[in-house]
Enzyme design. Structure first.
Site, PDB file in Angstrom:
ATOM      1  N   ASP A 193       5.224 -19.996  12.492  1.00 16.80           N
ATOM      2  CA  ASP A 193       5.163 -19.958  13.961  1.00 16.80           C
ATOM      3  C   ASP A 193       5.682 -18.653  14.546  1.00 16.80           C
ATOM      4  OD1 ASP A 193       4.183 -22.567  13.867  1.00 16.80           O
ATOM      5  OD2 ASP A 193       6.203 -23.399  13.862  1.00 16.80           O
ATOM      6  N   LYS A 214       1.377 -15.524  14.261  1.00 20.61           N
ATOM      7  CA  LYS A 214       0.339 -14.966  13.381  1.00 20.61           C
ATOM      8  C   LYS A 214      -1.038 -15.063  14.027  1.00 20.61           C
ATOM      9  CE  LYS A 214       1.601 -17.924  10.236  1.00 20.61           C
ATOM     10  NZ  LYS A 214       2.834 -18.440  10.848  1.00 20.61           N
ATOM     11  N   GLY A 246      -0.601 -24.264  12.616  1.00 17.45           N
ATOM     12  CA  GLY A 246      -0.962 -24.385  14.031  1.00 17.45           C
ATOM     13  C   GLY A 246      -0.875 -23.003  14.606  1.00 17.45           C
ATOM     14  N   HIS A 247      -2.015 -22.357  14.817  1.00 18.58           N
ATOM     15  CA  HIS A 247      -2.034 -20.976  15.302  1.00 18.58           C
ATOM     16  C   HIS A 247      -2.581 -20.962  16.721  1.00 18.58           C
ATOM     17  CE1 HIS A 247      -2.268 -19.406  10.865  1.00 18.58           C
ATOM     18  NE2 HIS A 247      -1.202 -20.127  11.119  1.00 18.58           N
ATOM     19  N   GLN A 303       1.862 -20.671   7.598  1.00 19.44           N
ATOM     20  CA  GLN A 303       3.293 -20.870   7.310  1.00 19.44           C
ATOM     21  C   GLN A 303       4.041 -19.530   7.252  1.00 19.44           C
ATOM     22  OE1 GLN A 303       0.844 -22.706   5.112  1.00 19.44           O
ATOM     23  NE2 GLN A 303       0.843 -23.911   6.955  1.00 19.44           N
TER      24      GLN A 303
HETATM   25  P1  GDP Z   1       1.643 -18.995  14.371  1.00 16.57           P
HETATM   26  O1  GDP Z   1       1.679 -20.331  13.725  1.00 16.57           O
HETATM   27  O2  GDP Z   1       2.398 -17.969  13.620  1.00 16.57           O
HETATM   28  O3  GDP Z   1       0.257 -18.533  14.722  1.00 16.57           O
HETATM   29  O4  GDP Z   1       2.436 -19.165  15.745  1.00 16.57           O
HETATM   30  P2  GDP Z   1       2.277 -20.375  16.806  1.00 16.57           P
HETATM   31  O5  GDP Z   1       0.982 -20.199  17.521  1.00 16.57           O
HETATM   32  O6  GDP Z   1       2.551 -21.676  16.173  1.00 16.57           O
HETATM   33  O7  GDP Z   1       3.513 -20.090  17.753  1.00 16.57           O
HETATM   34  C1  GDP Z   1       3.659 -18.876  18.431  1.00 16.57           C
HETATM   35  C2  GDP Z   1       3.636 -19.138  19.949  1.00 16.57           C
HETATM   36  O8  GDP Z   1       4.103 -17.992  20.625  1.00 16.57           O
HETATM   37  C3  GDP Z   1       2.254 -19.403  20.511  1.00 16.57           C
HETATM   38  O9  GDP Z   1       2.385 -20.307  21.583  1.00 16.57           O
HETATM   39  C4  GDP Z   1       1.791 -18.044  21.011  1.00 16.57           C
HETATM   40  O10 GDP Z   1       0.858 -18.123  22.075  1.00 16.57           O
HETATM   41  C5  GDP Z   1       3.084 -17.489  21.493  1.00 16.57           C
HETATM   42  N1  GDP Z   1       3.237 -16.020  21.392  1.00 16.57           N
HETATM   43  C6  GDP Z   1       2.791 -15.183  20.411  1.00 16.57           C
HETATM   44  N2  GDP Z   1       3.237 -13.927  20.625  1.00 16.57           N
HETATM   45  C7  GDP Z   1       3.998 -13.979  21.757  1.00 16.57           C
HETATM   46  C8  GDP Z   1       4.786 -13.021  22.476  1.00 16.57           C
HETATM   47  O11 GDP Z   1       4.891 -11.850  22.107  1.00 16.57           O
HETATM   48  N3  GDP Z   1       5.459 -13.479  23.585  1.00 16.57           N
HETATM   49  C9  GDP Z   1       5.387 -14.769  24.025  1.00 16.57           C
HETATM   50  N4  GDP Z   1       6.077 -15.138  25.102  1.00 16.57           N
HETATM   51  N5  GDP Z   1       4.669 -15.700  23.349  1.00 16.57           N
HETATM   52  C10 GDP Z   1       3.997 -15.310  22.238  1.00 16.57           C
HETATM   53  P1  IMO Z   2       2.107 -22.120  10.877  1.00 18.56           P
HETATM   54  O1  IMO Z   2       0.935 -21.565  10.096  1.00 18.56           O
HETATM   55  C1  IMO Z   2       6.000 -24.062  10.724  1.00 18.56           C
HETATM   56  C2  IMO Z   2       6.656 -26.927   7.459  1.00 18.56           C
HETATM   57  C3  IMO Z   2       6.787 -28.385   7.809  1.00 18.56           C
HETATM   58  C4  IMO Z   2       7.734 -28.841   6.707  1.00 18.56           C
HETATM   59  C5  IMO Z   2       7.261 -28.024   5.505  1.00 18.56           C
HETATM   60  C6  IMO Z   2       6.333 -28.765   4.571  1.00 18.56           C
HETATM   61  O2  IMO Z   2       1.739 -22.651  12.212  1.00 18.56           O
HETATM   62  O3  IMO Z   2       3.206 -21.119  10.905  1.00 18.56           O
HETATM   63  P2  IMO Z   2       3.785 -29.446   4.728  1.00 18.56           P
HETATM   64  O4  IMO Z   2       3.039 -30.338   5.691  1.00 18.56           O
HETATM   65  O5  IMO Z   2       3.262 -28.052   4.687  1.00 18.56           O
HETATM   66  O6  IMO Z   2       3.895 -30.045   3.359  1.00 18.56           O
HETATM   67  O7  IMO Z   2       5.291 -29.380   5.292  1.00 18.56           O
HETATM   68  O8  IMO Z   2       6.599 -26.887   6.038  1.00 18.56           O
HETATM   69  N1  IMO Z   2       5.417 -26.277   7.961  1.00 18.56           N
HETATM   70  C7  IMO Z   2       5.380 -25.405   8.984  1.00 18.56           C
HETATM   71  N2  IMO Z   2       6.363 -24.979   9.808  1.00 18.56           N
HETATM   72  N3  IMO Z   2       4.760 -23.570  10.855  1.00 18.56           N
HETATM   73  C8  IMO Z   2       3.760 -23.966  10.017  1.00 18.56           C
HETATM   74  O9  IMO Z   2       2.542 -23.407  10.008  1.00 18.56           O
HETATM   75  C9  IMO Z   2       4.046 -24.955   9.046  1.00 18.56           C
HETATM   76  N4  IMO Z   2       3.314 -25.582   8.095  1.00 18.56           N
HETATM   77  C10 IMO Z   2       4.174 -26.376   7.429  1.00 18.56           C
HETATM   78  O10 IMO Z   2       7.343 -28.559   9.091  1.00 18.56           O
HETATM   79  O11 IMO Z   2       9.049 -28.445   7.010  1.00 18.56           O
HETATM   80 MG    MG Z   3       2.226 -22.303  14.141  1.00 19.91          MG
END
Ligand code: GDP
Ligand code: IMO
Ligand code: MG
Length: 427
Positions: free
Chosen positions: A13, A16, A40-41, A223
């Site tokens: 999170d 990415k 979850g991207h 991840q």
């Molecule tokens: P990922 O799993 O690595 O793709 O990240 P997630 O999407 O799960 O979580 C990142 C969150 O931060 C998302 O809601 C993005 O829209 C948001 N985000 C990404 N870059 C920035 C940033 O530079 N500033 C802010 N405020 N939000 C960001």
């Molecule tokens: P993104 O790509 C954050 C965590 C779960 C749990 C562990 C194992 O959005 O960064 P799993 O279902 O993979 O066997 O769970 O990994 N986990 C994540 N945490 N971001 C993710 O993906 C994750 N995918 C799995 O919360 O602790």
């Molecule tokens: Mg994510």
């Protein structure tokens, strides 16, 4: 500039999806190489927000071919629903390629994931419940079902029966659950097979040919480094290799092809699920990071655990991934703190430790050693260049860069594509 890897430097999170989407317009292929719909991207394009779980974020860039590599575990029902959700919003998904060697998540994998977690009770991992662990376990155990099996009915039947003969014993005798009928699973899978047939390809061959022609390939990790099954905080990890080596095995591309490895690094730290987290906050600051940063899981809706930036982890990510660059995200979230603590080392049993300890018990006992950096109060979301940032924000970035061991080549100051400061070009 042939192949780049973009991966999470912390516990996932980090942003990415946004970073991949940003580069998507300038690359020819975006490839997921591990994980599945546990990811979850979030990608924000103009006023549109997309939550992608299985599909590579490059699917939102029209010139780019999105690829699901052999190292990914594919839930075909999720794949189809994600595709139709995007089609309804006018996104063309016809270029997608799915490796015939990718393993399939079936309903018995998701069931096993959930019952195993329940069985573990307070020792649970806190998985996303998407069947990821059981599917990778079957792959390594050589009883998995692959995408290509969907096109040979008798082989599919044999494989599903073999897998269920064993799993039904566990489900019935250990977990007191009803046995799963092989015939029903086969029928369901065959139905999905027909629908995904147009996308199935020899992705390894296609990607290597593309690289030979000088095309640009971006590998998008799911991840993060500390969730890696080999290099993360085992057993509180996912079941794949999000680290850079995973891109080679998960896509069938040799390490000599990769010239750049970009670590996505949040300006603070978050984690979802169980496991150690030295800089975790349980106070108002933690609550504020969660609220301002919108730190709620895209996949499971769980609140993310929040804490200060941990430079020990960042240095570790540089080391195990061979990072060439960092993309620092969410710097804007830190606006308003008078002082910002940054963890520069750990104290373990009274001793100062500069590097991530390999011993699980040591890491569980690690206490953060903080250095206080001065904060800033100016809004930075409109900053377009490094010079636009307030002096203290510049100093915060420079300090993180020095502690983390690789140049910070881009800075996120908001979720949108254009809310990014580019310092060094990635391409
Ligand atoms: P990922 O799993 O690595 O793709 O990240 P997630 O999407 O799960 O979580 C990142 C969150 O931060 C998302 O809601 C993005 O829209 C948001 N985000 C990404 N870059 C920035 C940033 O530079 N500033 C802010 N405020 N939000 C960001
Ligand atoms: P993104 O790509 C954050 C965590 C779960 C749990 C562990 C194992 O959005 O960064 P799993 O279902 O993979 O066997 O769970 O990994 N986990 C994540 N945490 N971001 C993710 O993906 C994750 N995918 C799995 O919360 O602790
Ligand atoms: Mg994510």
């Amino acid at each position: 500039m042939p192949a780049l890897v973009l991966l999470g430097a912390q516990w996932g999170d980090e942003g990415k999806g946004k970073a991949t989407d940003l580069l998507g317009g300038s690359v020819d292929y975006v490839v997921r190489y591990q994980g599945g719909n546990n990811a979850g991207h979030t990608v924000v394009v103009g006023d549109q927000k997309y939550a992608l779980h299985l599909l590579p974020s490059g699917i939102l860039s029209p010139g780019c071919t999105p690829v699901i590599g052999n190292g990914v575990v594919v839930d075909p029902a999720v794949l189809l629903s994600e595709l139709s959700g995007l089609n309804e919003r006018g996104v063309d998904t016809s270029k997608l390629l799915v490796s015939g060697n990718a393993h399939l998540i079936t309903p018995y994998h998701t069931t096993l994931d959930k019952v195993t977690e329940r069985f573990l009770g307070k020792r649970k991992i806190g998985t996303t419940g998407r069947g990821i662990g059981p599917t990778y376990a079957d792959k390594i155990n050589r009883v998995g079902i692959r995408v290509q099996d969907l096109y040979d009915e008798s082989i599919l039947e044999q494989k599903v029966e073999a897998a269920l003969d064993f799993k039904n014993q566990i489900l019935a005798k250990l977990y007191n659950r009803r046995a799963i009928e092989a015939g029903k699973i086969v029928e369901e899978l065959l139905g999905y097979g027909e629908q995904i047939r147009p996308y199935v390809a020899d992705t390894t061959l296609i990607l290597n040919n593309a690289l030979d022609e000088g095309k640009v390939v971006l590998f998008e990790g799911g991840q993060g480094t500390l969730l890696d099954v080999d290099h993360g905080t085992y057993p509180f990890v996912t079941s794949s290799n999000p680290t850079s080596g995973g891109a080679c095995t998960g896509a069938g591309v040799g390490p000599t092809r990769i010239s750049r490895v970009i670590g996505i690094l949040k300006a603070y730290t978050t984690r979802v699920g169980a496991g150690p987290f030295p800089t975790e906050l349980f106070d108002d600051d933690g609550e504020a990071l969660r609220r301002i940063g919108g730190e709620r899981g895209v996949t499971t809706g769980r609140d993310r655990r929040c804490g200060w930036f941990d430079a020990v982890i960042a240095r570790y990510a540089t080391r195990v991934n061979g990072l060439t660059d960092f993309f620092l995200t969410k710097l804007d979230v830190l606006t308003g703190w008078e002082q910002i603590p940054v963890c520069v080392a750990y104290e373990i049993d009274g001793k100062r430790v500069e590097e991530l300890p390999y011993s699980q018990s040591d890491f569980h006992h690690a206490k953060p050693v903080y250095e206080m950096l001065p904060g800033w109060s100016e809004d930075i979301t409109q900053a377009k260049s490094f010079g636009d940032l307030p002096k203290n924000a510049q100093a915060y970035v420079k300090a993180l860069e020095e502690m983390s061991g690789a140049p910070i080549s881009a800075i996120g100051v908001g979720p949108g594509r254009d809310e990014t400061i580019e310092i060094n070009s990635f391409l």
